[in-house]
Write a protein that holds these residues in place. Sequence first.
Motif, PDB file in Angstrom:
ATOM      1  N   THR A  50      45.589  21.417  63.683  1.00 41.61           N
ATOM      2  CA  THR A  50      46.128  20.581  62.757  1.00 41.61           C
ATOM      3  C   THR A  50      47.013  21.249  62.031  1.00 41.61           C
ATOM      4  N   LYS A  51      48.325  20.944  61.321  1.00 41.16           N
ATOM      5  CA  LYS A  51      48.954  21.425  60.552  1.00 41.16           C
ATOM      6  C   LYS A  51      49.031  20.837  59.297  1.00 41.16           C
ATOM      7  N   GLY A  52      48.699  19.723  58.978  1.00 37.24           N
ATOM      8  CA  GLY A  52      48.699  18.905  57.625  1.00 37.24           C
ATOM      9  C   GLY A  52      47.612  17.874  57.829  1.00 37.24           C
ATOM     10  N   VAL A  53      47.082  17.552  56.357  1.00 37.45           N
ATOM     11  CA  VAL A  53      46.127  16.350  56.301  1.00 37.45           C
ATOM     12  C   VAL A  53      46.703  15.589  54.933  1.00 37.45           C
ATOM     13  N   LEU A  54      46.944  14.305  55.619  1.00 35.07           N
ATOM     14  CA  LEU A  54      47.086  13.332  54.342  1.00 35.07           C
ATOM     15  C   LEU A  54      45.663  12.623  53.785  1.00 35.07           C
ATOM     16  N   VAL A  55      45.359  12.514  52.671  1.00 33.42           N
ATOM     17  CA  VAL A  55      44.258  12.011  52.273  1.00 33.42           C
ATOM     18  C   VAL A  55      44.764  10.667  51.325  1.00 33.42           C
ATOM     19  N   MET A  56      44.456   9.600  51.875  1.00 30.95           N
ATOM     20  CA  MET A  56      44.974   8.282  51.213  1.00 30.95           C
ATOM     21  C   MET A  56      43.977   7.483  50.476  1.00 30.95           C
ATOM     22  N   TYR A  57      44.344   7.114  49.233  1.00 32.23           N
ATOM     23  CA  TYR A  57      43.617   6.361  48.550  1.00 32.23           C
ATOM     24  C   TYR A  57      44.251   5.036  47.797  1.00 32.23           C
ATOM     25  N   ASP A  58      43.513   4.141  47.072  1.00 31.28           N
ATOM     26  CA  ASP A  58      44.267   3.147  46.634  1.00 31.28           C
ATOM     27  C   ASP A  58      43.071   2.697  45.353  1.00 31.28           C
ATOM     28  N   GLU A  59      43.392   1.621  44.652  1.00 31.61           N
ATOM     29  CA  GLU A  59      43.019   1.517  43.322  1.00 31.61           C
ATOM     30  C   GLU A  59      41.193   1.304  43.574  1.00 31.61           C
ATOM     31  N   LYS A  60      40.965   0.808  44.732  1.00 28.67           N
ATOM     32  CA  LYS A  60      39.437   0.576  45.264  1.00 28.67           C
ATOM     33  C   LYS A  60      38.521   1.740  45.634  1.00 28.67           C
ATOM     34  N   THR A  61      39.609   2.643  46.110  1.00 32.41           N
ATOM     35  CA  THR A  61      38.951   3.958  46.933  1.00 32.41           C
ATOM     36  C   THR A  61      39.172   5.256  46.041  1.00 32.41           C
ATOM     37  N   LYS A  62      39.737   4.915  44.763  1.00 33.87           N
ATOM     38  CA  LYS A  62      40.061   6.216  43.939  1.00 33.87           C
ATOM     39  C   LYS A  62      38.935   7.117  43.791  1.00 33.87           C
ATOM     40  N   LEU A  63      37.676   6.670  43.397  1.00 36.47           N
ATOM     41  CA  LEU A  63      36.568   7.305  43.205  1.00 36.47           C
ATOM     42  C   LEU A  63      35.676   8.223  44.182  1.00 36.47           C
ATOM     43  N   ARG A  64      36.329   7.678  45.741  1.00 35.70           N
ATOM     44  CA  ARG A  64      35.833   8.358  46.632  1.00 35.70           C
ATOM     45  C   ARG A  64      36.481   9.510  47.185  1.00 35.70           C
ATOM     46  N   ILE A  65      37.696  10.052  46.462  1.00 36.78           N
ATOM     47  CA  ILE A  65      38.525  10.905  46.859  1.00 36.78           C
ATOM     48  C   ILE A  65      37.545  12.305  46.945  1.00 36.78           C
ATOM     49  N   SER A  66      36.798  12.463  45.990  1.00 35.90           N
ATOM     50  CA  SER A  66      36.069  13.782  46.035  1.00 35.90           C
ATOM     51  C   SER A  66      35.268  14.127  47.375  1.00 35.90           C
ATOM     52  N   ASP A  67      34.661  12.694  47.708  1.00 36.92           N
ATOM     53  CA  ASP A  67      33.882  12.973  48.749  1.00 36.92           C
ATOM     54  C   ASP A  67      34.626  13.206  50.114  1.00 36.92           C
ATOM     55  N   LEU A  68      35.937  12.571  50.196  1.00 35.66           N
ATOM     56  CA  LEU A  68      36.986  12.829  51.253  1.00 35.66           C
ATOM     57  C   LEU A  68      37.464  14.281  51.297  1.00 35.66           C
TER      58      LEU A  68
END
Length: 241
Positions: free
Chosen positions: A114-132
């Motif tokens: 893998t060369k890159g990773v895209l971590v996507m979030y929206d208003e409802k999932t913003k607080l889960r970014i740290s887990d990702l």
Amino acid sequence: MEDLEAEQFKMSEENICNENGNAIKSQPSGRPATQQRDAVLKVIMLGEAGVGKTTFARRIQTRDFSPSTAVTYTLDIFQRKILLASGTMMTFALWDTAGQERCRSLTYSYYRDTKGVLVMYDEKTKLRISDLLKDLKQYAKDCKVSVFLIANKIDLGRDFVLSDNEIEDLSKLNGVLVVDHFMVSSLTGENVEACFRTIAKRLWDAEEMKQFEESSKSTTIKLQDKSDPPVEKTMKKNCAC
């Protein structure tokens, strides 16, 4: 580094078009006559279920919006082929992973090459970014990948978008360096193409630099060490020359 502004897009297996939509004649093999080599940029998408990863990936592949998409249970791969000015056919392979909690561990084996990773979030999932980002740190610990954050669904508002300070704090907390942050709308297409072009160019530039460094190492000339035995020289005596 090659400029993606001069890119040409392969829209299907049968037709190769330039960015203006004009067809390019290809050889019987389906490859343009100017093609020199193939290259693949493998990019993984992470995000909670329903965040819009699949519609985003479809927009990159077809540059159009798909109003209804099935839930991704394991993995879908979307590709967009770019014919660079040098003749290199670069395949941007976007791996759309399942967002369900029970499927998250399946992504472990996907990080190979893998060369890159895209971590996507929206208003409802913003607080889960740290887990990702924690999952990313765990599963990709042996891989050198570039990480990008993408805030999706900005057509509904932008109040949820992370600030630079918040992103910096998340990076430090989870030990993951975020290369860049984008705001897009998979529904309207806002910023999707610009996001794709920027990420593709950065990853391709990094890959070219890596290949250049490896090539430089392989051409290093070994000088004679002082500890090596001296080369014996012989002279012909009574030479009649």
